[in-house]
Motif scaffolding. Structure first.
Motif, PDB file in Angstrom:
ATOM      1  N   ALA A 157       0.837  -1.197   0.000  1.00  0.00           N
ATOM      2  CA  ALA A 157       0.000   0.000   0.000  1.00  0.00           C
ATOM      3  C   ALA A 157       0.877   1.254   0.000  1.00  0.00           C
ATOM      4  CB  ALA A 157      -0.943  -0.009   1.200  1.00  0.00           C
ATOM      5  N   ALA A 158       1.597   1.439  -1.095  1.00  0.00           N
ATOM      6  CA  ALA A 158       2.457   2.611  -1.286  1.00  0.00           C
ATOM      7  C   ALA A 158       2.686   2.755  -2.783  1.00  0.00           C
ATOM      8  CB  ALA A 158       3.793   2.430  -0.570  1.00  0.00           C
ATOM      9  N   ASP A 159       2.974   3.986  -3.210  1.00  0.00           N
ATOM     10  CA  ASP A 159       3.220   4.197  -4.634  1.00  0.00           C
ATOM     11  C   ASP A 159       4.553   3.573  -5.040  1.00  0.00           C
ATOM     12  OD1 ASP A 159       5.397   6.533  -4.835  1.00  0.00           O
ATOM     13  OD2 ASP A 159       4.056   6.929  -3.131  1.00  0.00           O
ATOM     14  N   ARG A 160       4.719   3.368  -6.340  1.00  0.00           N
ATOM     15  CA  ARG A 160       5.891   2.668  -6.864  1.00  0.00           C
ATOM     16  C   ARG A 160       7.190   3.405  -6.528  1.00  0.00           C
ATOM     17  NH1 ARG A 160       6.266   0.494 -13.035  1.00  0.00           N
ATOM     18  NH2 ARG A 160       6.223   2.694 -13.507  1.00  0.00           N
ATOM     19  N   ALA A 161       7.194   4.729  -6.544  1.00  0.00           N
ATOM     20  CA  ALA A 161       8.413   5.491  -6.242  1.00  0.00           C
ATOM     21  C   ALA A 161       8.870   5.249  -4.799  1.00  0.00           C
ATOM     22  CB  ALA A 161       8.184   6.979  -6.483  1.00  0.00           C
ATOM     23  N   THR A 162       7.927   5.140  -3.869  1.00  0.00           N
ATOM     24  CA  THR A 162       8.259   4.886  -2.470  1.00  0.00           C
ATOM     25  C   THR A 162       8.842   3.482  -2.313  1.00  0.00           C
ATOM     26  OG1 THR A 162       6.533   6.387  -1.698  1.00  0.00           O
ATOM     27  CG2 THR A 162       7.307   4.733  -0.125  1.00  0.00           C
ATOM     28  N   VAL A 163       8.224   2.504  -2.982  1.00  0.00           N
ATOM     29  CA  VAL A 163       8.710   1.126  -2.908  1.00  0.00           C
ATOM     30  C   VAL A 163      10.109   1.036  -3.516  1.00  0.00           C
ATOM     31  CG1 VAL A 163       8.285  -1.258  -3.631  1.00  0.00           C
ATOM     32  CG2 VAL A 163       6.366   0.188  -2.906  1.00  0.00           C
ATOM     33  N   TRP A 164      10.315   1.724  -4.645  1.00  0.00           N
ATOM     34  CA  TRP A 164      11.625   1.731  -5.299  1.00  0.00           C
ATOM     35  C   TRP A 164      12.682   2.312  -4.365  1.00  0.00           C
ATOM     36  CZ3 TRP A 164      13.875  -0.342  -9.458  1.00  0.00           C
ATOM     37  CH2 TRP A 164      15.104   0.184  -9.882  1.00  0.00           C
ATOM     38  N   LEU A 213       8.262  -4.193 -10.151  1.00  0.00           N
ATOM     39  CA  LEU A 213       7.228  -3.396  -9.503  1.00  0.00           C
ATOM     40  C   LEU A 213       6.177  -2.975 -10.523  1.00  0.00           C
ATOM     41  CD1 LEU A 213       9.540  -1.008  -7.419  1.00  0.00           C
ATOM     42  CD2 LEU A 213       8.504  -3.171  -6.695  1.00  0.00           C
ATOM     43  N   ASP A 214       4.921  -3.278 -10.231  1.00  0.00           N
ATOM     44  CA  ASP A 214       3.807  -2.859 -11.081  1.00  0.00           C
ATOM     45  C   ASP A 214       2.936  -1.894 -10.303  1.00  0.00           C
ATOM     46  OD1 ASP A 214       4.597  -4.524 -13.162  1.00  0.00           O
ATOM     47  OD2 ASP A 214       3.326  -6.192 -12.498  1.00  0.00           O
ATOM     48  N   GLU A 215       2.654  -0.745 -10.918  1.00  0.00           N
ATOM     49  CA  GLU A 215       1.796   0.246 -10.282  1.00  0.00           C
ATOM     50  C   GLU A 215       0.341  -0.157 -10.495  1.00  0.00           C
ATOM     51  OE1 GLU A 215       2.193   4.996  -9.623  1.00  0.00           O
ATOM     52  OE2 GLU A 215       2.931   4.127 -11.460  1.00  0.00           O
ATOM     53  N   ASN A 216      -0.446  -0.142  -9.430  1.00  0.00           N
ATOM     54  CA  ASN A 216      -1.858  -0.515  -9.504  1.00  0.00           C
ATOM     55  C   ASN A 216      -2.733   0.729  -9.581  1.00  0.00           C
ATOM     56  OD1 ASN A 216      -1.112  -3.255  -9.222  1.00  0.00           O
ATOM     57  ND2 ASN A 216      -0.995  -3.007  -7.007  1.00  0.00           N
ATOM     58  N   ALA A 217      -3.936   0.570 -10.099  1.00  0.00           N
ATOM     59  CA  ALA A 217      -4.859   1.701 -10.286  1.00  0.00           C
ATOM     60  C   ALA A 217      -5.214   2.388  -8.972  1.00  0.00           C
ATOM     61  CB  ALA A 217      -6.135   1.211 -10.980  1.00  0.00           C
ATOM     62  N   ASP A 218      -5.205   1.642  -7.860  1.00  0.00           N
ATOM     63  CA  ASP A 218      -5.565   2.231  -6.569  1.00  0.00           C
ATOM     64  C   ASP A 218      -4.401   2.937  -5.878  1.00  0.00           C
ATOM     65  OD1 ASP A 218      -3.997   0.121  -5.745  1.00  0.00           O
ATOM     66  OD2 ASP A 218      -5.555  -0.833  -4.519  1.00  0.00           O
ATOM     67  N   GLY A 219      -3.240   3.050  -6.558  1.00  0.00           N
ATOM     68  CA  GLY A 219      -2.082   3.715  -5.981  1.00  0.00           C
ATOM     69  C   GLY A 219      -1.142   2.780  -5.251  1.00  0.00           C
ATOM     70  N   SER A 220      -1.529   1.522  -5.099  1.00  0.00           N
ATOM     71  CA  SER A 220      -0.633   0.557  -4.465  1.00  0.00           C
ATOM     72  C   SER A 220       0.339   0.015  -5.511  1.00  0.00           C
ATOM     73  CB  SER A 220      -1.442  -0.588  -3.843  1.00  0.00           C
ATOM     74  OG  SER A 220      -2.088  -1.347  -4.854  1.00  0.00           O
ATOM     75  N   THR A 221       1.290  -0.786  -5.050  1.00  0.00           N
ATOM     76  CA  THR A 221       2.305  -1.363  -5.930  1.00  0.00           C
ATOM     77  C   THR A 221       2.348  -2.872  -5.698  1.00  0.00           C
ATOM     78  OG1 THR A 221       3.629   0.649  -5.774  1.00  0.00           O
ATOM     79  CG2 THR A 221       4.764  -1.338  -6.515  1.00  0.00           C
ATOM     80  N   THR A 222       2.362  -3.631  -6.786  1.00  0.00           N
ATOM     81  CA  THR A 222       2.562  -5.075  -6.662  1.00  0.00           C
ATOM     82  C   THR A 222       4.033  -5.358  -6.896  1.00  0.00           C
ATOM     83  OG1 THR A 222       0.323  -5.547  -7.443  1.00  0.00           O
ATOM     84  CG2 THR A 222       1.907  -7.367  -7.494  1.00  0.00           C
ATOM     85  N   LEU A 223       4.666  -5.960  -5.893  1.00  0.00           N
ATOM     86  CA  LEU A 223       6.063  -6.334  -5.968  1.00  0.00           C
ATOM     87  C   LEU A 223       6.119  -7.826  -6.296  1.00  0.00           C
ATOM     88  CD1 LEU A 223       8.878  -5.390  -3.537  1.00  0.00           C
ATOM     89  CD2 LEU A 223       8.530  -7.770  -4.126  1.00  0.00           C
ATOM     90  N   HIS A 224       6.639  -8.167  -7.469  1.00  0.00           N
ATOM     91  CA  HIS A 224       6.810  -9.557  -7.890  1.00  0.00           C
ATOM     92  C   HIS A 224       8.277  -9.916  -7.664  1.00  0.00           C
ATOM     93  CE1 HIS A 224       2.968  -9.436 -10.101  1.00  0.00           C
ATOM     94  NE2 HIS A 224       3.344  -8.218 -10.446  1.00  0.00           N
ATOM     95  N   TYR A 225       8.529 -11.120  -7.162  1.00  0.00           N
ATOM     96  CA  TYR A 225       9.920 -11.533  -6.990  1.00  0.00           C
ATOM     97  C   TYR A 225      10.118 -12.991  -7.352  1.00  0.00           C
ATOM     98  CZ  TYR A 225       8.454 -13.265  -2.333  1.00  0.00           C
ATOM     99  OH  TYR A 225       7.828 -13.913  -1.295  1.00  0.00           O
ATOM    100  N   VAL A 226      11.313 -13.242  -7.895  1.00  0.00           N
ATOM    101  CA  VAL A 226      11.772 -14.596  -8.179  1.00  0.00           C
ATOM    102  C   VAL A 226      13.121 -14.719  -7.496  1.00  0.00           C
ATOM    103  CG1 VAL A 226      12.453 -16.260  -9.953  1.00  0.00           C
ATOM    104  CG2 VAL A 226      10.594 -14.645 -10.417  1.00  0.00           C
ATOM    105  N   VAL A 227      13.231 -15.659  -6.567  1.00  0.00           N
ATOM    106  CA  VAL A 227      14.447 -15.828  -5.775  1.00  0.00           C
ATOM    107  C   VAL A 227      15.111 -17.147  -6.148  1.00  0.00           C
ATOM    108  CG1 VAL A 227      15.358 -16.133  -3.429  1.00  0.00           C
ATOM    109  CG2 VAL A 227      13.529 -14.484  -3.851  1.00  0.00           C
ATOM    110  N   GLU A 228      16.422 -17.088  -6.315  1.00  0.00           N
ATOM    111  CA  GLU A 228      17.215 -18.296  -6.547  1.00  0.00           C
ATOM    112  C   GLU A 228      18.296 -18.338  -5.484  1.00  0.00           C
ATOM    113  OE1 GLU A 228      19.981 -20.269  -9.993  1.00  0.00           O
ATOM    114  OE2 GLU A 228      18.422 -18.853 -10.584  1.00  0.00           O
ATOM    115  N   ALA A 229      18.472 -19.503  -4.844  1.00  0.00           N
ATOM    116  CA  ALA A 229      19.463 -19.622  -3.777  1.00  0.00           C
ATOM    117  C   ALA A 229      20.299 -20.881  -3.966  1.00  0.00           C
ATOM    118  CB  ALA A 229      18.768 -19.667  -2.420  1.00  0.00           C
ATOM    119  N   LYS A 230      21.578 -20.778  -3.561  1.00  0.00           N
ATOM    120  CA  LYS A 230      22.509 -21.910  -3.614  1.00  0.00           C
ATOM    121  C   LYS A 230      23.356 -21.882  -2.351  1.00  0.00           C
ATOM    122  CE  LYS A 230      23.017 -21.558  -8.580  1.00  0.00           C
ATOM    123  NZ  LYS A 230      23.606 -20.693  -9.539  1.00  0.00           N
TER     124      LYS A 230
END
Length: 175
Positions: A10-17, A96-113
């Protein structure tokens, strides 16, 4: 081992970035992080203490940000050495995808070794640990950026025990 998920923040994309580039936020969000220094341009150095199954170790390592497309995506890559325990390496591709309601969806793909003594624990333990670490990091990241939903003036940045409260980053940047 690879895993992926997403969080709606629940924050705009610039804040999340901005939060993704902040050493203070990263230190607060990495489970077991004792120290974090550096900056987004040159990379960060970190000291993290973790227990994986019966193995407890302090990892010293570096985190580098790459493939940065402001404010859309980046890759966080890290490698730490834990002495006799071995080493851990990982990367998180974040979008990061900006949503119409002003929130941001953070998608992540993690790889670990992992290698060394840690690798001898077996893939089930290692995969479970990596999944838990990633989930803890991104859940804490969401809490730090979003806050508890209370009016900003009513919430102190720290609790009486000195630990930072939810949403402290958003209040610091005036979001």
């Amino acid at each position: 081992m690879e895993l992926s998920d997403s969080k709606v923040i629940a924050a705009d994309r610039a804040t999340v970035w901005a939060a993704l580039l902040s050493p203070e936020v990263l230190k607060d969000c990495v489970p077991g992080c004792q120290e974090m220094s550096g900056n987004a341009a040159d990379g960060f150095e970190a000291t993290v203490m973790q227990k994986v199954g019966p193995v407890k170790a302090t990892f010293k390592g570096a985190v580098v940000l790459s493939d940065m497309v402001e404010p859309e995506s980046l890759t966080l890559s890290g490698e730490g050495k834990g002495g006799a325990a071995g080493f851990a390496k990982g990367a998180a591709n974040v979008r990061l995808d900006e949503n119409a309601d002003g929130s941001t969806t953070l998608h992540y793909v993690v790889e670990a070794k992992v290698g060394g003594k840690l690798a001898q624990l077996g893939s089930r333990i290692i995969d479970g640990f990596a999944r838990k670490m990633a989930d803890q990091f991104f859940t804490r990241f969401q809490e730090v950026v979003e806050g508890p939903g209370a009016p900003e003036g009513d919430v102190p940045d720290t609790a009486p025990d000195g630990e930072k409260k939810k949403g402290w980053f958003k209040r610091v940047i005036g979001g």
